[in-house]
Scaffold this motif. Structure first.
Motif, PDB file in Angstrom:
ATOM      1  N   VAL A  83      -6.117  19.412  -8.843  1.00 33.94           N
ATOM      2  CA  VAL A  83      -5.512  18.995 -10.106  1.00 33.94           C
ATOM      3  C   VAL A  83      -6.574  18.950 -11.194  1.00 33.94           C
ATOM      4  O   VAL A  83      -6.363  19.435 -12.308  1.00 33.94           O
ATOM      5  CB  VAL A  83      -4.802  17.624  -9.966  1.00 33.94           C
ATOM      6  CG1 VAL A  83      -4.332  17.119 -11.323  1.00 33.94           C
ATOM      7  CG2 VAL A  83      -3.632  17.726  -8.998  1.00 33.94           C
ATOM      8  N   TYR A  84      -7.731  18.396 -10.891  1.00 33.39           N
ATOM      9  CA  TYR A  84      -8.840  18.318 -11.852  1.00 33.39           C
ATOM     10  C   TYR A  84      -9.222  19.723 -12.346  1.00 33.39           C
ATOM     11  O   TYR A  84      -9.373  19.949 -13.539  1.00 33.39           O
ATOM     12  CB  TYR A  84     -10.046  17.622 -11.215  1.00 33.39           C
ATOM     13  CG  TYR A  84     -11.269  17.589 -12.088  1.00 33.39           C
ATOM     14  CD1 TYR A  84     -11.407  16.630 -13.082  1.00 33.39           C
ATOM     15  CD2 TYR A  84     -12.293  18.521 -11.925  1.00 33.39           C
ATOM     16  CE1 TYR A  84     -12.529  16.610 -13.894  1.00 33.39           C
ATOM     17  CE2 TYR A  84     -13.414  18.503 -12.727  1.00 33.39           C
ATOM     18  CZ  TYR A  84     -13.531  17.544 -13.708  1.00 33.39           C
ATOM     19  OH  TYR A  84     -14.647  17.525 -14.519  1.00 33.39           O
ATOM     20  N   GLU A  85      -9.367  20.656 -11.418  1.00 32.19           N
ATOM     21  CA  GLU A  85      -9.745  22.031 -11.780  1.00 32.19           C
ATOM     22  C   GLU A  85      -8.671  22.710 -12.624  1.00 32.19           C
ATOM     23  O   GLU A  85      -8.972  23.567 -13.444  1.00 32.19           O
ATOM     24  CB  GLU A  85     -10.039  22.855 -10.530  1.00 32.19           C
ATOM     25  CG  GLU A  85     -11.290  22.443  -9.795  1.00 32.19           C
ATOM     26  CD  GLU A  85     -12.560  22.579 -10.628  1.00 32.19           C
ATOM     27  OE1 GLU A  85     -12.669  23.529 -11.422  1.00 32.19           O
ATOM     28  OE2 GLU A  85     -13.445  21.712 -10.474  1.00 32.19           O
ATOM     29  N   GLY A  86      -7.397  22.311 -12.437  1.00 33.13           N
ATOM     30  CA  GLY A  86      -6.300  22.935 -13.175  1.00 33.13           C
ATOM     31  C   GLY A  86      -6.002  22.313 -14.529  1.00 33.13           C
ATOM     32  O   GLY A  86      -5.149  22.823 -15.259  1.00 33.13           O
ATOM     33  N   LEU A  87      -6.708  21.220 -14.882  1.00 30.75           N
ATOM     34  CA  LEU A  87      -6.454  20.576 -16.172  1.00 30.75           C
ATOM     35  C   LEU A  87      -6.870  21.471 -17.329  1.00 30.75           C
ATOM     36  O   LEU A  87      -7.862  22.211 -17.239  1.00 30.75           O
ATOM     37  CB  LEU A  87      -7.226  19.254 -16.268  1.00 30.75           C
ATOM     38  CG  LEU A  87      -6.789  18.138 -15.326  1.00 30.75           C
ATOM     39  CD1 LEU A  87      -7.765  16.967 -15.426  1.00 30.75           C
ATOM     40  CD2 LEU A  87      -5.371  17.684 -15.638  1.00 30.75           C
ATOM     41  N   SER A  88      -6.159  21.389 -18.422  1.00 32.30           N
ATOM     42  CA  SER A  88      -6.534  22.106 -19.633  1.00 32.30           C
ATOM     43  C   SER A  88      -7.878  21.603 -20.130  1.00 32.30           C
ATOM     44  O   SER A  88      -8.256  20.443 -19.892  1.00 32.30           O
ATOM     45  CB  SER A  88      -5.483  21.884 -20.728  1.00 32.30           C
ATOM     46  OG  SER A  88      -4.225  22.355 -20.318  1.00 32.30           O
ATOM     47  N   ASP A  89      -8.603  22.455 -20.834  1.00 36.35           N
ATOM     48  CA  ASP A  89      -9.931  22.102 -21.334  1.00 36.35           C
ATOM     49  C   ASP A  89      -9.922  20.904 -22.272  1.00 36.35           C
ATOM     50  O   ASP A  89     -10.921  20.202 -22.381  1.00 36.35           O
ATOM     51  CB  ASP A  89     -10.569  23.299 -22.050  1.00 36.35           C
ATOM     52  CG  ASP A  89     -10.921  24.425 -21.077  1.00 36.35           C
ATOM     53  OD1 ASP A  89     -11.040  24.153 -19.862  1.00 36.35           O
ATOM     54  OD2 ASP A  89     -11.072  25.566 -21.542  1.00 36.35           O
ATOM     55  N   ASP A  90      -8.798  20.658 -22.943  1.00 26.73           N
ATOM     56  CA  ASP A  90      -8.757  19.563 -23.913  1.00 26.73           C
ATOM     57  C   ASP A  90      -8.398  18.208 -23.307  1.00 26.73           C
ATOM     58  O   ASP A  90      -8.334  17.210 -24.012  1.00 26.73           O
ATOM     59  CB  ASP A  90      -7.819  19.891 -25.075  1.00 26.73           C
ATOM     60  CG  ASP A  90      -6.379  20.115 -24.622  1.00 26.73           C
ATOM     61  OD1 ASP A  90      -6.151  20.330 -23.420  1.00 26.73           O
ATOM     62  OD2 ASP A  90      -5.489  20.085 -25.486  1.00 26.73           O
ATOM     63  N   VAL A  91      -8.191  18.144 -21.985  1.00 25.25           N
ATOM     64  CA  VAL A  91      -7.892  16.873 -21.333  1.00 25.25           C
ATOM     65  C   VAL A  91      -9.208  16.133 -21.102  1.00 25.25           C
ATOM     66  O   VAL A  91     -10.128  16.656 -20.462  1.00 25.25           O
ATOM     67  CB  VAL A  91      -7.146  17.068 -19.997  1.00 25.25           C
ATOM     68  CG1 VAL A  91      -6.967  15.737 -19.280  1.00 25.25           C
ATOM     69  CG2 VAL A  91      -5.789  17.721 -20.241  1.00 25.25           C
ATOM     70  N   GLU A  92      -9.301  14.907 -21.642  1.00 25.36           N
ATOM     71  CA  GLU A  92     -10.504  14.092 -21.493  1.00 25.36           C
ATOM     72  C   GLU A  92     -10.507  13.403 -20.128  1.00 25.36           C
ATOM     73  O   GLU A  92      -9.546  12.743 -19.748  1.00 25.36           O
ATOM     74  CB  GLU A  92     -10.556  13.023 -22.588  1.00 25.36           C
ATOM     75  CG  GLU A  92     -11.751  12.103 -22.484  1.00 25.36           C
ATOM     76  CD  GLU A  92     -11.710  10.947 -23.461  1.00 25.36           C
ATOM     77  OE1 GLU A  92     -12.534  10.038 -23.286  1.00 25.36           O
ATOM     78  OE2 GLU A  92     -10.860  10.939 -24.373  1.00 25.36           O
TER      79      GLU A  92
END
Length: 138
Positions: free
Chosen positions: A99-108
């Protein structure tokens, strides 16, 4: 009293943005969307003239209620996790790292996934409103 859990509520300023985050980034299904207003509602929430738009999302046994009020309140500083009054939403996922690897770049995120002394794999992130969300391995 025989109380049962019903939902966890999170007040947001932009309901569409919040729904998109929980649906698209974390895979929660939207179960219902509705609005509530009127004198009884305003009295119950102690906000004169209040109405609100709601979205209920299915978080696998927990209903996440996102609510945007009209009139909107004032933003408050989100306290650090170690301060009284701090809150977070905990969601179990099959694989925190995936899930972490799949997060969008703008997710803090607060950090990369970590394994605690108890053996639980966790990661904290912030939703678009700044609310803390803890992801942990199921």
């Amino acid at each position: 009293m025989d109380a049962n859990g019903h939902h966890v509520g999170v007040t947001v300023s932009d309901l569409d943005r919040a729904v998109a985050f929980y649906r698209d980034e974390l895979g929660l299904d939207v179960a219902a969307e509705f609005s509530v207003g009127g004198e009884a509602f305003a009295d119950a929430v102690d906000v004169p003239g209040a109405s609100a738009a709601f979205a209920h999302l299915d978080a696998g046994g927990v209903r996440l209620e996102l609510v945007a009020y009209d009139p909107a309140g004032h933003a408050v500083e989100t306290p650090a996790l170690n301060r009284p009054g701090a809150t977070h939403l905990g969601l179990s996922v099959p694989d925190v790292d995936a899930v972490y690897e799949g997060l969008s770049d703008d997710v803090e995120t607060l950090s990369e996934p970590r394994t605690t002394e108890s053996g639980t794999r966790i990661c904290f992130l912030r939703d678009p409103e700044g609310n803390l969300v803890e992801l942990l391995d199921a």
